[in-house]
Design a protein around this motif. Sequence first.
Motif, PDB file in Angstrom:
ATOM      1  N   LEU A 147      72.636 -21.663 -82.761  1.00  0.00           N
ATOM      2  CA  LEU A 147      72.460 -23.129 -82.247  1.00  0.00           C
ATOM      3  C   LEU A 147      72.623 -24.078 -83.534  1.00  0.00           C
ATOM      4  N   PRO A 148      73.718 -24.958 -83.469  1.00  0.00           N
ATOM      5  CA  PRO A 148      73.947 -25.939 -84.441  1.00  0.00           C
ATOM      6  C   PRO A 148      72.743 -26.510 -85.040  1.00  0.00           C
ATOM      7  N   GLY A 149      72.821 -27.022 -86.243  1.00  0.00           N
ATOM      8  CA  GLY A 149      71.389 -27.671 -86.844  1.00  0.00           C
ATOM      9  C   GLY A 149      71.237 -29.145 -86.420  1.00  0.00           C
ATOM     10  N   PHE A 150      70.454 -29.494 -86.548  1.00  0.00           N
ATOM     11  CA  PHE A 150      69.961 -31.017 -86.476  1.00  0.00           C
ATOM     12  C   PHE A 150      68.641 -31.187 -87.364  1.00  0.00           C
ATOM     13  N   GLU A 151      68.669 -32.588 -87.612  1.00  0.00           N
ATOM     14  CA  GLU A 151      67.462 -33.069 -88.508  1.00  0.00           C
ATOM     15  C   GLU A 151      66.809 -34.211 -87.644  1.00  0.00           C
ATOM     16  N   ARG A 152      65.654 -34.316 -87.955  1.00  0.00           N
ATOM     17  CA  ARG A 152      64.592 -35.464 -87.462  1.00  0.00           C
ATOM     18  C   ARG A 152      64.674 -35.962 -86.257  1.00  0.00           C
ATOM     19  N   ASN A 153      64.713 -34.936 -85.229  1.00  0.00           N
ATOM     20  CA  ASN A 153      64.694 -35.176 -83.894  1.00  0.00           C
ATOM     21  C   ASN A 153      63.049 -35.144 -83.587  1.00  0.00           C
ATOM     22  N   ALA A 154      62.912 -35.220 -82.187  1.00  0.00           N
ATOM     23  CA  ALA A 154      61.796 -34.929 -81.634  1.00  0.00           C
ATOM     24  C   ALA A 154      61.428 -33.902 -80.446  1.00  0.00           C
ATOM     25  N   LEU A 155      60.476 -33.010 -80.605  1.00  0.00           N
ATOM     26  CA  LEU A 155      60.455 -31.874 -79.528  1.00  0.00           C
ATOM     27  C   LEU A 155      59.148 -32.337 -78.528  1.00  0.00           C
ATOM     28  N   GLU A 156      59.440 -32.386 -77.217  1.00  0.00           N
ATOM     29  CA  GLU A 156      58.593 -32.865 -76.253  1.00  0.00           C
ATOM     30  C   GLU A 156      58.268 -31.493 -75.205  1.00  0.00           C
ATOM     31  N   ILE A 157      57.223 -31.100 -75.195  1.00  0.00           N
ATOM     32  CA  ILE A 157      56.923 -29.959 -74.254  1.00  0.00           C
ATOM     33  C   ILE A 157      55.592 -30.589 -73.138  1.00  0.00           C
ATOM     34  N   LYS A 158      55.845 -30.568 -72.049  1.00  0.00           N
ATOM     35  CA  LYS A 158      55.148 -31.026 -71.067  1.00  0.00           C
ATOM     36  C   LYS A 158      54.592 -29.913 -70.079  1.00  0.00           C
ATOM     37  N   LEU A 159      53.661 -30.169 -69.321  1.00  0.00           N
ATOM     38  CA  LEU A 159      52.962 -29.294 -68.329  1.00  0.00           C
ATOM     39  C   LEU A 159      52.829 -30.430 -67.167  1.00  0.00           C
ATOM     40  N   PHE A 160      53.363 -30.047 -65.906  1.00  0.00           N
ATOM     41  CA  PHE A 160      53.214 -30.599 -64.923  1.00  0.00           C
ATOM     42  C   PHE A 160      52.566 -29.880 -63.571  1.00  0.00           C
ATOM     43  N   GLU A 161      51.831 -30.616 -62.855  1.00  0.00           N
ATOM     44  CA  GLU A 161      51.214 -30.027 -61.500  1.00  0.00           C
ATOM     45  C   GLU A 161      51.920 -30.699 -60.258  1.00  0.00           C
ATOM     46  N   TYR A 162      52.087 -29.840 -59.311  1.00  0.00           N
ATOM     47  CA  TYR A 162      52.569 -30.642 -58.031  1.00  0.00           C
ATOM     48  C   TYR A 162      52.108 -29.930 -56.884  1.00  0.00           C
ATOM     49  N   ASP A 163      52.480 -30.418 -55.659  1.00  0.00           N
ATOM     50  CA  ASP A 163      51.789 -30.127 -54.451  1.00  0.00           C
ATOM     51  C   ASP A 163      53.024 -29.568 -53.711  1.00  0.00           C
ATOM     52  N   PRO A 164      53.027 -28.133 -53.376  1.00  0.00           N
ATOM     53  CA  PRO A 164      54.404 -27.475 -53.095  1.00  0.00           C
ATOM     54  C   PRO A 164      54.616 -28.061 -51.614  1.00  0.00           C
ATOM     55  N   LEU A 165      53.654 -28.690 -50.806  1.00  0.00           N
ATOM     56  CA  LEU A 165      53.717 -28.999 -49.347  1.00  0.00           C
ATOM     57  C   LEU A 165      54.276 -30.347 -49.391  1.00  0.00           C
ATOM     58  N   LEU A 166      54.121 -30.985 -50.726  1.00  0.00           N
ATOM     59  CA  LEU A 166      54.605 -32.354 -50.268  1.00  0.00           C
ATOM     60  C   LEU A 166      56.131 -32.812 -51.398  1.00  0.00           C
ATOM     61  N   PHE A 182      61.101 -33.257 -86.160  1.00  0.00           N
ATOM     62  CA  PHE A 182      61.464 -31.711 -85.651  1.00  0.00           C
ATOM     63  C   PHE A 182      63.205 -31.618 -85.992  1.00  0.00           C
ATOM     64  N   SER A 183      63.345 -30.483 -87.026  1.00  0.00           N
ATOM     65  CA  SER A 183      64.406 -30.138 -87.500  1.00  0.00           C
ATOM     66  C   SER A 183      64.699 -28.568 -87.227  1.00  0.00           C
ATOM     67  N   HIS A 184      66.109 -28.429 -87.307  1.00  0.00           N
ATOM     68  CA  HIS A 184      66.595 -26.862 -87.351  1.00  0.00           C
ATOM     69  C   HIS A 184      67.670 -26.557 -88.051  1.00  0.00           C
ATOM     70  N   ALA A 185      67.704 -25.593 -88.882  1.00  0.00           N
ATOM     71  CA  ALA A 185      68.621 -25.213 -89.763  1.00  0.00           C
ATOM     72  C   ALA A 185      69.553 -24.076 -89.010  1.00  0.00           C
ATOM     73  N   ALA A 186      71.047 -24.443 -88.924  1.00  0.00           N
ATOM     74  CA  ALA A 186      71.982 -23.336 -88.273  1.00  0.00           C
ATOM     75  C   ALA A 186      71.880 -22.151 -89.164  1.00  0.00           C
ATOM     76  N   GLY A 187      71.934 -20.935 -88.259  1.00  0.00           N
ATOM     77  CA  GLY A 187      72.165 -19.650 -89.053  1.00  0.00           C
ATOM     78  C   GLY A 187      70.852 -19.315 -88.946  1.00  0.00           C
ATOM     79  N   LYS A 188      69.865 -19.984 -88.554  1.00  0.00           N
ATOM     80  CA  LYS A 188      68.072 -19.440 -88.902  1.00  0.00           C
ATOM     81  C   LYS A 188      67.585 -19.433 -87.512  1.00  0.00           C
ATOM     82  N   GLU A 189      67.038 -18.205 -87.202  1.00  0.00           N
ATOM     83  CA  GLU A 189      66.406 -17.958 -85.794  1.00  0.00           C
ATOM     84  C   GLU A 189      64.942 -18.425 -86.038  1.00  0.00           C
TER      85      GLU A 189
END
Length: 252
Positions: A147-166, A182-189
Amino acid sequence: MRLVLLTLGLLLATLSALSAAEPENVASGKIQINDTLKQVPKSGIVTDRATFEKLWQAFRGEEALPGIDFQKKLVIVGTVDGPNLVMLNPKLEADGNLKYVVGGTRMAGPGFGYRMVAVDRDGVKTINGQPMNASAVHGKILIGKDLPGFERNALEIKLFEYDPLLADVSADLIDEVVIDDFSHAAGKEESVPFELGKDFQPRKDREYYITAFVVAGANRTHVGELSREGRINKVRPGNDSAEVVVTLRQLR
């Protein structure tokens, strides 16, 4: 005679188990502003002082905070629509399941009624059949070395609840984790562990999914996907299979 004594013994054991969770009334009342409900945990269970303090201030204002020891007790919050009285009487079953149902009077009108009761934690293994202290969802975000590298972004992780009948009703946000800078260096897992919905009590009549995005400013640059088939990242909170692996890929 032996049968009578045995029956009496079983009855006393059951009554002892139930009395261990004898509820203590903490507060009750009626509130006209429905937005206040946002302070109530989705599970209806409060297990720490910080959450209880926010809830108390929203419901009771500057009134003195009760001295509840959350190492020994938990608080159940029951609400009903309209200016109604709430009925809430939890009981601890012999297998350690704390069972309760929220009921109330049926007067039409704005706002909601509420009741808070404190219950001893001792002997409680599950609440309405769900694990008491299990995190709803935990796992990790995988970032591949390709994955190409990037710097100083934000990582957002969310949990949602829903009614499968509606199908026409939007999902409710249960919890979120935001990692700034949040940053990532290319070539690094890399992998980023996460936990969502701590102490959340999932409902059997609801379904759940998570989302994961990397955001740069107002734009989403990457999306997280589970290593399984399906159009949304469905998860099963409170279950051993709730440990999930989410792989990050670049949006084009």
